[in-house]
Write a protein that holds these residues in place. Structure first.
Motif, short mmCIF file in Angstrom:
data_model
loop_
_atom_site.label_atom_id
_atom_site.label_comp_id
_atom_site.label_asym_id
_atom_site.label_seq_id
_atom_site.Cartn_x
_atom_site.Cartn_y
_atom_site.Cartn_z
N VAL A 206 0.84 -1.20 0.00
CA VAL A 206 0.00 0.00 0.00
C VAL A 206 0.87 1.25 0.00
N ALA A 207 1.94 1.24 0.80
CA ALA A 207 2.82 2.42 0.87
C ALA A 207 3.48 2.70 -0.46
N HIS A 208 4.01 1.65 -1.11
CA HIS A 208 4.69 1.85 -2.39
C HIS A 208 3.68 2.15 -3.51
N TRP A 209 2.49 1.55 -3.43
CA TRP A 209 1.49 1.80 -4.46
C TRP A 209 1.01 3.26 -4.42
N ASN A 210 0.88 3.83 -3.23
CA ASN A 210 0.38 5.19 -3.08
C ASN A 210 1.47 6.25 -3.16
N SER A 211 2.72 5.83 -3.25
CA SER A 211 3.83 6.79 -3.22
C SER A 211 3.91 7.61 -4.50
N TRP A 212 4.03 8.91 -4.35
CA TRP A 212 4.22 9.80 -5.50
C TRP A 212 5.21 10.92 -5.18
N PHE A 213 5.36 11.29 -3.92
CA PHE A 213 6.20 12.43 -3.56
C PHE A 213 7.67 12.19 -3.90
N GLN A 214 8.15 10.99 -3.61
CA GLN A 214 9.53 10.64 -3.92
C GLN A 214 9.79 10.78 -5.41
N ALA A 215 8.86 10.30 -6.22
CA ALA A 215 9.02 10.37 -7.67
C ALA A 215 8.97 11.81 -8.16
N SER A 216 8.12 12.64 -7.56
CA SER A 216 8.00 14.03 -8.00
C SER A 216 9.28 14.82 -7.75
N ASP A 221 12.19 11.98 -16.10
CA ASP A 221 11.78 11.22 -17.28
C ASP A 221 10.36 10.70 -17.08
N ARG A 222 9.41 11.15 -17.91
CA ARG A 222 8.02 10.74 -17.76
C ARG A 222 7.84 9.24 -17.98
N GLY A 223 8.76 8.64 -18.69
CA GLY A 223 8.69 7.19 -18.91
C GLY A 223 8.94 6.38 -17.65
N LYS A 224 9.41 7.03 -16.58
CA LYS A 224 9.68 6.36 -15.31
C LYS A 224 8.65 6.72 -14.24
N PHE A 225 7.70 7.58 -14.57
CA PHE A 225 6.72 8.03 -13.58
C PHE A 225 5.86 6.88 -13.10
N PRO A 226 5.62 6.76 -11.78
CA PRO A 226 4.64 5.78 -11.29
C PRO A 226 3.23 6.28 -11.55
#
Length: 300
Positions: A206-216, A221-226
């Motif tokens: 659940v934590a990794h599925w909902n994670s977005w802040f780290q990626a932002s 590269d948009r090809g790596k965006f979750p």
């Protein structure tokens, strides 16, 4: 009926009504989103309150969502991040918890103090950014969503607590039979704590599925965006133009009229698409969840 029976009767009814209210608060937003995602877009735009039913059933919104290559790529990226980070996180969590659960562990209490310390204090975002980018050289790398966040101190403490509760006599008898630590861990300890492991796996997923802040912060590269970062752009920034046009300028004229009409519907459909895997996965480990949580609550 005595005074005690009346009090208990009132208490049980109050509890029942309270939890019915909590259930409704949790379910109604989900029902609203699902009904809106399958309803006619023009009808949805005219609604101001809670949507209770599906009107004008259509899959147009979902069709537009899956025309966006960022949604599909984000889905695949998220599955990779979740699977890899959870698998690595469980391995590290179990190994660390076992080592720290042993009474003979050198400086075990001191190490546990520093691990617990990180749950309350840290160096801040700037120090973390410098370490990840300059020290680990993971800027705009897929590994930035896996390695720095693969271990949760809280989850490790839950697993360690469960391991401490396993009778020491089982460990000692295995040692007398010549079993090493790896044999004891994988053949004796882990099979006895399936409920705890299932709970921790759910926490990690659940934590990794909902994670977005780290990626932002670290990905460009948009090809790596979750998926959740793509969802954030659509819901928070209101950027649904690439979804409506299917991510292609050639299709822009074909869908120009849909931009306003389907803007809200696309948001609802994106929410359903991004949360559906968790809804499907959860029932399979639900029976282990309560037992795993209670172990950490009683002995933690």
């Amino acid at each position: 009926m005595n005074h005690r029976s009346i009090s208990r009767y009132v208490f049980e009814w109050f509890n029942t009504l309270l939890f019915i209210g909590v259930i409704l608060v949790c379910i109604l937003p989900v029902w609203h989103v699902v009904c809106a995602s399958f309803s006619d877009a023009s009808w949805v735009l005219g609604q101001t309150g809670l949507i209770w039913r599906i009107k004008g059933f259509t899959l147009k919104g979902y069709s537009l969502v899956f025309q966006n290559k960022d949604i599909v790529t984000g889905y695949l990226n998220t599955f990779f991040y979740v699977f890899t980070a959870t698998a690595l996180g469980m391995l590290v969590t179990v190994m660390a918890a076992y080592a720290l659960s042993r009474k003979e562990a050198l400086w075990g209490n001191t190490i546990m103090f520093f691990i617990t310390f990180t749950m309350m204090f840290n160096g801040g975002m700037i120090a973390y950014y410098i370490i990840v980018t300059k020290g680990l050289h993971m800027f705009d790398s897929r590994w930035v969503l896996i390695l720095p966040v693969c271990l949760s101190a809280y989850n490790m403490i839950i697993v360690r607590t469960a391991m401490v509760g396993i009778p020491e006599s089982l460990i000692e008898s295995a040692k007398l039979d010549g079993a090493g630590h790896f044999k004891i861990l994988f053949s004796i300890v882990l099979p006895l704590m399936k409920a705890t492991l299932a709970t921790v796996v759910l926490y990690y997923i659940v934590a990794h599925w909902n994670s977005w802040f780290q990626a932002s912060i670290f990905l460009r590269d948009r090809g790596k965006f979750p998926l959740q970062l793509v969802l954030k752009e659509i819901l928070v920034n209101g950027d649904v133009s690439t979804t409506i046009t299917g991510g292609s300028n050639a299709n822009a004229s074909d869908y120009a009229g849909d931009l306003i009409l389907y803007k809200q519907t696309v948001k609802y459909c994106t929410i359903v698409v991004s949360t559906l895997p968790i809804f499907i996965f959860y029932p399979f480990i639900q029976k282990h969840f309560e037992a795993g949580v209670m172990i950490g609550a009683i002995k933690g």
